[in-house]
Design a protein around this motif. Structure first.
Motif, mmCIF file in Angstrom:
data_model
loop_
_atom_site.group_PDB
_atom_site.id
_atom_site.type_symbol
_atom_site.label_atom_id
_atom_site.label_comp_id
_atom_site.label_asym_id
_atom_site.label_seq_id
_atom_site.Cartn_x
_atom_site.Cartn_y
_atom_site.Cartn_z
ATOM 1 N N ASN A 26 0.803 -1.219 0.000
ATOM 2 C CA ASN A 26 0.000 0.000 0.000
ATOM 3 C C ASN A 26 0.839 1.274 0.000
ATOM 4 O O ASN A 26 0.295 2.371 -0.080
ATOM 5 N N ILE A 27 2.145 1.109 0.136
ATOM 6 C CA ILE A 27 3.043 2.249 -0.001
ATOM 7 C C ILE A 27 3.612 2.181 -1.416
ATOM 8 O O ILE A 27 4.493 1.378 -1.711
ATOM 9 N N GLU A 28 3.093 3.003 -2.287
ATOM 10 C CA GLU A 28 3.426 2.902 -3.704
ATOM 11 C C GLU A 28 4.834 3.421 -4.004
ATOM 12 O O GLU A 28 5.562 2.836 -4.783
ATOM 13 N N TYR A 29 5.183 4.530 -3.343
ATOM 14 C CA TYR A 29 6.496 5.122 -3.588
ATOM 15 C C TYR A 29 7.220 5.368 -2.275
ATOM 16 O O TYR A 29 6.596 5.756 -1.273
ATOM 17 N N ILE A 30 8.511 5.156 -2.293
ATOM 18 C CA ILE A 30 9.389 5.573 -1.204
ATOM 19 C C ILE A 30 10.398 6.553 -1.804
ATOM 20 O O ILE A 30 11.073 6.240 -2.788
ATOM 21 N N ILE A 31 10.467 7.725 -1.234
ATOM 22 C CA ILE A 31 11.444 8.718 -1.677
ATOM 23 C C ILE A 31 12.556 8.752 -0.643
ATOM 24 O O ILE A 31 12.341 9.114 0.515
#
Length: 499
Positions: A450-455
């Motif tokens: 459910n966490i689509e992107y990690i920056i």
């Protein structure tokens, strides 16, 4: 003229398109955005998006209401920054005017010394007072309550309506920032010191009733209110931070330390706590109380010099009221009678004015900062269309606020609807047990995709919000963008593709 120059510099600060002048402005803006978006100011830190609105509600409400009146929405990010900074300019001007009135009307500080008091008081504001933070509103409410207390004792009538006004003003301070609780404690302590039992009892009863109603009403509106304002400030003690960023900071050495030493010298040598009129003793007690409170709370991790602003203003009144003569005949053409403190006031004005000017120049011309803003704009452009099609997905920005490392630079404000852990620094430093529960749900979101992107950044942040975070990131995520020290990871489990 000096006041106009200082005001001009402050107006320039308002319109700096910088994410953090000081004190993690992005965190406050994020909460204002959500207040505008759906009316939620305090949500449970235990659940996604793990937000902690760190302060009591008044400053957020003022900013959100102003934005609505002016027709701005949660997406008008720069405008929200400008509104918050503009309000703080007004709060600082009002505070300096009240300090001026206290000195002029009740301590007979007149002529040039009164003007020095006015301008010096306005100059005595640190970067945290410029930024979108509640410190300036807190200071104004505290100084207003001191002014009301002075009027109360000067008038001698001691009407109950005056007590209620004092309590309301201290409540405004508390509901601007939790440290506002110091003012009612100081006033009750002062009434005890001079054995004014009637006033002390009235203050205690009025405060108990009024504060109780306010806190309970806020809790009814925002059930997670106490989780935020208590858990959000549990930063722990950091003596090294206190020494590095307060005690040995150049501007504090030049201005704060002289005021502290001279105030304490006058307090002891003239026995200000026990001699003189009640209003003189009140200012002395308030000065000592705010100095003690500032020093104790400044030991907290993340504390800075702005904690001393109210004390420094009160110390100015005491110093100008007791400024002494210099009789050395050879210096008469340079320094006139009672001129030492006004000259020190001018010194403070110049120091703070130069510091503000230097900050503006640094923010405008810092190549690292400019590069970060350009890079984060490219990151936004890269992932923007995906978010529009999948509003339920989260973005985790594993970045701090340090300009000289890859930092957030408006990212959490641009993606406030999708931002997971919007105030990562607060959650990281918090010693509350709340974080343990929140981290468990974070792990579930991470594992479920459910966490689509990690920056993230290179080098990677040493901070792991859950155990094996970096290992999960490597196995379940793919780097889709590597630019200027920023790393953007996309989840491999996604069932949708960018259109």
């Amino acid at each position: 003229m000096l006041l106009l120059i200082l005001i001009t510099l402050r107006i320039m600060v308002i319109f700096l398109n910088v994410a953090d002048i000081a004190g993690m402005e992005q965190n406050v803006i994020y909460s204002i955005q959500h207040l505008l978006y759906n009316g939620n100011l305090y949500t449970s830190p235990l659940n996604a998006p793990f937000s902690i609105t760190q302060y009591t509600p008044l400053y957020y409400l003022i900013n959100a209401f102003t934005a609505k009146i002016l027709g701005f929405t949660e997406d008008d990010i720069y405008s929200l920054y400008h509104i918050g900074r503009f309000w703080n300019l007004l709060f600082n001007l009002a505070s300096s005017y009240l300090i001026y009135r206290i000195g002029k009307d009740y301590f007979k500080i007149s002529g040039n010394k009164a003007l020095v008091l006015l301008v010096t008081s306005f100059a005595l504001n640190f970067a945290h007072n410029f930024a979108v933070r509640p410190d300036s509103l807190h200071d104004l409410a505290g100084i207003s309550s001191i002014y009301a207390m002075v009027v109360y004792y000067k008038s001698g009538t001691k009407k109950i309506i005056s007590i209620l006004l004092i309590v309301v003003l201290t409540a405004i301070a508390v509901f601007s920032k939790q440290s506002g609780i110091q003012f009612i404690i100081i006033f009750v302590g002062f009434a005890f010191l001079i054995k004014d039992w009637s006033t002390m009892i009235k203050l205690i009863i009025s405060t108990t009733l009024f504060y109780g109603i306010l806190f309970y009403s806020t809790f009814l509106v925002y059930p997670s209110f106490f989780e935020n304002i208590i858990g959000g400030v549990k930063n722990g003690i950091d003596v090294s931070n206190f020494i590095k960023y307060i005690l040995t900071r150049n501007i504090f050495i030049l201005t704060g330390w002289p005021l502290i030493f001279y105030f304490l010298y006058l307090l002891i040598s003239k026995n200000l706590l026990f001699k003189g009129l009640n209003i003189s003793k009140l200012i002395a007690v308030s000065g000592l109380g705010t100095l003690i409170f500032a020093t104790v709370t400044a030991l907290k991790m993340g504390a800075t010099t702005q904690y001393y602003v109210v004390f420094m203003n009160l110390a100015l009144i005491v110093a100008l009221n007791h400024s002494f003569a210099i009789n050395a005949s050879g210096l008469k053409f340079l320094i006139h009678k009672y001129a030492l403190i006004p000259i020190f006031g001018l010194f403070i004005i110049l120091i703070f004015g130069f510091n503000t000017f230097q900050s503006i120049a640094n923010f405008k011309e810092d190549p690292k900062l400019i590069s970060q803003k350009n890079t984060t704009a490219k990151i936004v452009k890269f992932i923007d269309s995906n978010l529009k099609n999948n509003s339920a997905k989260y973005i985790y920005s594993n970045l701090g606020t340090d300009t000289y490392a890859p930092s957030r630079q408006f990212l959490n404000n641009i993606y406030f609807k999708n931002c997971l852990v919007p105030q990562r620094d607060i959650l990281e430093y918090s010693t509350s047990k709340l974080e343990v529960v929140g981290y468990n749900e974070f792990a579930k979101l991470l594992n479920d995709g459910n966490i689509e992107y990690i920056i993230d950044s290179t080098p990677n942040s040493k901070y792991e919000i859950v155990k094996d975070f970096n290992n999960i990131k490597k196995s379940d995520y793919t780097i889709v963008l590597n630019i200027d020290g920023y790393l953007v990871y996309k989840n491999n489990k996604s069932t949708w593709k960018k259109k």
